[in-house]
Motif scaffolding. Structure first.
Motif, mmCIF file in Angstrom:
data_model
loop_
_atom_site.group_PDB
_atom_site.id
_atom_site.type_symbol
_atom_site.label_atom_id
_atom_site.label_comp_id
_atom_site.label_asym_id
_atom_site.label_seq_id
_atom_site.Cartn_x
_atom_site.Cartn_y
_atom_site.Cartn_z
ATOM 1 N N LYS A 204 0.832 -1.206 0.000
ATOM 2 C CA LYS A 204 0.000 0.000 0.000
ATOM 3 C C LYS A 204 0.868 1.259 0.000
ATOM 4 N N ALA A 205 1.961 1.216 0.755
ATOM 5 C CA ALA A 205 2.861 2.378 0.801
ATOM 6 C C ALA A 205 3.529 2.602 -0.548
ATOM 7 N N LEU A 206 3.856 1.520 -1.270
ATOM 8 C CA LEU A 206 4.472 1.664 -2.589
ATOM 9 C C LEU A 206 3.520 2.342 -3.565
ATOM 10 N N GLY A 207 2.234 2.067 -3.397
ATOM 11 C CA GLY A 207 1.252 2.675 -4.281
ATOM 12 C C GLY A 207 0.849 4.076 -3.871
ATOM 13 N N ASN A 208 1.079 4.428 -2.597
ATOM 14 C CA ASN A 208 0.642 5.741 -2.106
ATOM 15 C C ASN A 208 1.555 6.177 -0.965
ATOM 16 N N ILE A 209 2.609 6.925 -1.279
ATOM 17 C CA ILE A 209 3.580 7.351 -0.264
ATOM 18 C C ILE A 209 2.956 8.292 0.763
ATOM 19 N N GLN A 210 1.800 8.875 0.428
ATOM 20 C CA GLN A 210 1.139 9.804 1.350
ATOM 21 C C GLN A 210 0.735 9.099 2.639
ATOM 22 N N LEU A 211 0.521 7.760 2.550
ATOM 23 C CA LEU A 211 0.196 6.996 3.754
ATOM 24 C C LEU A 211 1.305 7.111 4.795
ATOM 25 N N ILE A 212 2.562 7.213 4.327
ATOM 26 C CA ILE A 212 3.691 7.379 5.249
ATOM 27 C C ILE A 212 3.761 8.813 5.747
ATOM 28 N N TRP A 213 3.638 9.770 4.822
ATOM 29 C CA TRP A 213 3.716 11.181 5.237
ATOM 30 C C TRP A 213 2.607 11.531 6.219
ATOM 31 N N ASP A 214 1.441 10.876 6.108
ATOM 32 C CA ASP A 214 0.298 11.202 6.977
ATOM 33 C C ASP A 214 0.577 10.887 8.443
ATOM 34 N N ILE A 215 1.476 9.920 8.725
ATOM 35 C CA ILE A 215 1.740 9.570 10.130
ATOM 36 C C ILE A 215 3.031 10.194 10.655
ATOM 37 N N VAL A 216 3.758 10.925 9.789
ATOM 38 C CA VAL A 216 4.925 11.668 10.281
ATOM 39 C C VAL A 216 4.425 12.877 11.064
ATOM 40 N N HIS A 217 4.976 13.082 12.250
ATOM 41 C CA HIS A 217 4.558 14.190 13.108
ATOM 42 C C HIS A 217 4.663 15.509 12.336
ATOM 43 N N GLN A 218 3.592 16.294 12.364
ATOM 44 C CA GLN A 218 3.523 17.510 11.549
ATOM 45 C C GLN A 218 4.652 18.488 11.859
ATOM 46 N N GLU A 219 5.083 18.551 13.102
ATOM 47 C CA GLU A 219 6.186 19.455 13.445
ATOM 48 C C GLU A 219 7.494 19.009 12.803
ATOM 49 N N ASP A 220 7.628 17.674 12.563
ATOM 50 C CA ASP A 220 8.866 17.152 11.989
ATOM 51 C C ASP A 220 8.858 17.199 10.465
ATOM 52 N N VAL A 221 7.655 17.191 9.855
ATOM 53 C CA VAL A 221 7.562 17.254 8.389
ATOM 54 C C VAL A 221 8.255 18.515 7.873
ATOM 55 N N LYS A 222 8.067 19.621 8.602
ATOM 56 C CA LYS A 222 8.641 20.904 8.182
ATOM 57 C C LYS A 222 10.169 20.859 8.149
ATOM 58 N N LYS A 223 10.767 19.957 8.943
ATOM 59 C CA LYS A 223 12.227 19.880 8.999
ATOM 60 C C LYS A 223 12.771 18.783 8.081
ATOM 61 N N ILE A 224 11.969 17.708 7.892
ATOM 62 C CA ILE A 224 12.447 16.572 7.089
ATOM 63 C C ILE A 224 12.639 16.968 5.636
ATOM 64 N N LYS A 225 11.633 17.604 5.046
ATOM 65 C CA LYS A 225 11.687 17.892 3.607
ATOM 66 C C LYS A 225 12.869 18.779 3.224
ATOM 67 N N PRO A 226 13.182 19.858 3.984
ATOM 68 C CA PRO A 226 14.391 20.635 3.641
ATOM 69 C C PRO A 226 15.670 19.803 3.746
ATOM 70 N N SER A 227 15.729 18.869 4.717
ATOM 71 C CA SER A 227 16.934 18.048 4.858
ATOM 72 C C SER A 227 17.084 17.105 3.667
ATOM 73 N N ILE A 228 15.947 16.609 3.125
ATOM 74 C CA ILE A 228 15.987 15.758 1.924
ATOM 75 C C ILE A 228 16.492 16.568 0.733
ATOM 76 N N GLU A 229 15.969 17.774 0.594
ATOM 77 C CA GLU A 229 16.374 18.627 -0.530
ATOM 78 C C GLU A 229 17.859 18.966 -0.466
#
Length: 683
Positions: A204-229
């Protein structure tokens, strides 16, 4: 010719220089072709399906022996060649060969054959068939030894399987994360560990990565994406610790690491691993808390550190605070060592301590000895860690002390237990508090039982007038029958049999009626605690209506809509009488003049539902929230205790049931009781 003699010879001369050159060129080309055919690393062959069904192999190159170890002449025999096909591949290979007996047929097959030593050789064969002028199908093709390729494929497959096994059994998740040039992202691979870590199925995660992003803590999402970039831009390893937050509020900590690789299209792929570090974070948090507490202790006791080093002072502060003694028992030498706190706990002087195991065993309370000695032996045997609770007689004070002990086995290189070490601490205060708590709970239960019985008796007092009136009618029957017989006897008149039977019927009718009323009253007033009786709900409702009859007779219509199936549940007859009587009495009291009460019973698969509806005054929304609170009542002082519905609710819960109310002011009230037909926690 003349007279048998040759007199003249005639003929022609022809220049055959060109034909000689062409023949030599043809032979040279044919030899070159043979040289090429014999230099190819495999077998070049010609295979013919004849019209008469025969199969021949008119040509096979000289390298045939390199394939299976047999000479070319032997290999040209199709019957022999077919006999060398591996038994497991024979049917499929022969089927493919025979299927190729047609014009323009392409044959391709990978199969095993047995060489001269009967060892399997993997062969790849391919050819193209065409019809000759006689209609025979001629296949020209090659056979290659692909054993080494198959070994490499098997090795690759085993390597892939080994990687998959590692990925599936890793205490975490392995995944491939891709960041596209347009900013979108996707998962290219995710191991089974996603089930445990992210609680999402990998597919299910392979078909829809949003399932993973949905359970990442919202405060941490803001920091994860810049670190990936940043990792994608600099192509530097990516490392990030973040939280997962699940719908039920649970938090997990994850340590994610990956190495980026840039594709030719500009996208970046990370081969990554994610590990659950929740316990590590909890330990860090607990360590931080402990450190803060220790810092606080250090501040409070700073004045005591004048003569001692800071480390020694902290040790003694911890020992003083915990009062936890340390011990070490050498299994082989039977030597037992205690620190100073252990001597204090047991009230033993060092000089009187033998240092042997028996010194501890003889200190145990006789009732605790066998159980705790057995627990220590199980620890020595390596079955489990030591966790015991026992009593001792303090040698100096003579008091009974409760001691808690924990310990672990110390083993040698072979896994044999050589020693056991652990701690003891005094839990006497905690045990005494537990005893006092149990005593308080028992007193509370006793008070509750008395309160329920008092409410029951109060209800009986309210019903006394009605019950007395109900008893008066059957007594009139009895007195009437007795008076008639007595008058006839005084007047010395003879009574015939029919008259006597009529008078006796009066008496019997009255006595049966009185017996039924008294039985109902007895069921209601009994106070036994047996919760395993078979309770007939229909009989209980009828008994309660009988006791309330004087309150609703001639003004309230009672409609009973009973289920046809048995309405029996396990429980306490007396308590269920009290609960249903309270609800029926409330329904009667809610109707000031004339009205109607409907009583329904409905049987489900594993539950019995009782629904009592009235068209009385109803209950306001504000009061409906409080009707089950103890001592809440809307009745005038002296007419209600305010415990009826509260006790009724407790009784239904005690029977593992539920009680719900629906009410509309000036329209009526509906009460639903749901009881299980079988008890899960029967006492």
């Amino acid at each position: 010719m003349a007279n048998g003699q040759c007199v003249r010879l005639s003929g022609v001369f022809k220049d055959i220089t060109e034909s000689r050159k062409n023949e030599e060129a043809r032979k040279k080309a044919q030899q070159q072709l043979l040289d090429v055919a014999n230099s190819v690393p495999g077998i070049i062959y010609q295979f013919v399906f004849h019209n008469d069904g025969a199969i021949t192999m008119p040509y096979i190159n000289s390298r045939a022996e390199e394939l299976l170890g047999f000479g070319s002449e032997k290999m040209k025999d199709p019957e022999f060649l077919f006999s060398r096909i591996h038994p497991d591949d024979y049917d499929s290979t022969m089927s493919a060969i025979l299927e190729a007996n047609r014009d323009n047929a392409n044959w391709f097959q990978e199969f095993r054959a047995l060489d001269k030593n009967d060892e399997a050789v993997w062969i790849r064969g391919q050819s193209t068939g065409s019809a000759d002028r006689d209609g025979n199908i001629v296949h020209t093709g090659v056979l290659f030894d692909i054993s080494e390729q198959k070994k490499a494929e098997n090795a690759l497959r085993e390597s892939q399987q080994e990687f998959q096994n590692i990925a599936d059994n890793l205490a975490g998740v392995i995944f491939k994360y891709k960041l596209n040039t347009d900013g979108s992202d996707e998962l290219l691979y995710m191991s089974k560990g996603a089930h445990q870590l992210y609680e999402v199925a990998p597919e299910k995660a392979l078909g829809n990565i949003q399932l993973i992003w949905d359970i990442v803590h919202q405060e941490d999402v803001k920091k994860i994406k810049p670190s990936i970039e940043q990792s994608a831009k600099e192509l530097t390893p990516w490392k990030f610790e973040h939280r997962l937050q699940f719908p039920d509020g649970r938090i997990k900590w994850v340590d994610v690491r990956g190495v980026p690789v840039k594709n030719t299209d500009g996208s970046v792929v990370w081969n990554s691993i994610g590990l659950d570090i929740t316990k590590q974070k909890e330990a860090e948090k607990e360590l931080e808390r402990i450190n803060k507490n220790l810092e606080k202790l250090v501040e409070e006791r700073a004045q005591k550190a004048v003569k001692l080093s800071r480390e020694l002072e902290l040790y003694w502060l911890a020992a003083e605070h915990a009062k936890s003694g340390v011990w070490h028992y050498d299994v082989q030498s039977n030597k037992l060592e205690w620190d100073d706190i252990m001597y204090e706990l047991y009230g033993i002087d060092k000089a009187d301590f033998s240092g042997a195991y028996e010194a501890w065993e003889t200190s145990l309370h006789p009732e605790d000895k066998e159980r705790n000695v057995r627990a220590l032996q199980e620890t020595i045997a390596g079955q489990k860690d030591l966790d015991i609770l026992f009593r001792i007689n303090h040698r100096k004070s003579g008091e009974i002390r409760h001691i808690r002990g924990k310990g672990k086995a110390e083993t040698d290189d072979k896994g044999n237990t050589v020693a056991v070490f652990g701690t003891n601490w005094d839990v006497t205060r905690e045990m005494n508090l537990a005893v006092e708590r149990e005593r308080a709970i028992d007193q509370l239960k006793e008070a509750q039982a008395q309160l329920i019985q008092s409410e029951k008796m109060a209800s009986l007092g309210i019903l006394t007038a009605g019950v007395a009136h109900e008893l008066n009618n059957p007594l009139n029957y009895i007195v009437g029958g007795y008076t008639a017989i007595h008058n006839h006897l005084n007047e010395e008149e003879l009574l015939d049999k029919a008259e006597i039977e009529e008078y006796l019927d009066w008496i019997k009718t009255g006595s049966d009626r009185a017996t039924k009323i008294v039985k109902s009253l007895n069921l209601f007033s009994r106070s036994n605690e047996d919760n395993t009786e078979v309770c007939d709900i229909h009989l209980i409702i009828d008994d309660c209506l009988l006791m309330l009859q004087n309150k609703f007779k001639d003004r309230i219509i009672i409609t009973k809509e009973y289920t046809d199936t048995p309405a029996e549940v396990p429980g306490n007859n007396g308590k269920l009488h009290q609960a249903i009587l309270n609800l029926l009495a409330n329904a009667v009291d809610a109707i000031s003049e004339k009205g109607e009460i409907t009583i329904e019973t409905k049987s489900q698969k594993d539950r019995l539902n009782i629904i009592i509806s009235d068209n009385g005054c109803g209950i306001s929304g504000e009061n409906l929230k409080k009707v089950m609170d103890p001592f809440f009542t809307t009745k005038p002082p002296g007419e209600g205790t305010g415990l009826g519905l509260s006790i009724t609710h407790s009784i239904i819960q005690e029977h593992e049931g539920s009680l719900t109310l629906q009410s509309t002011p000036d329209a009526g009230t509906k009460v639903k009781i749901s009881l299980p037909k079988e008890r899960k926690h029967a006492e």
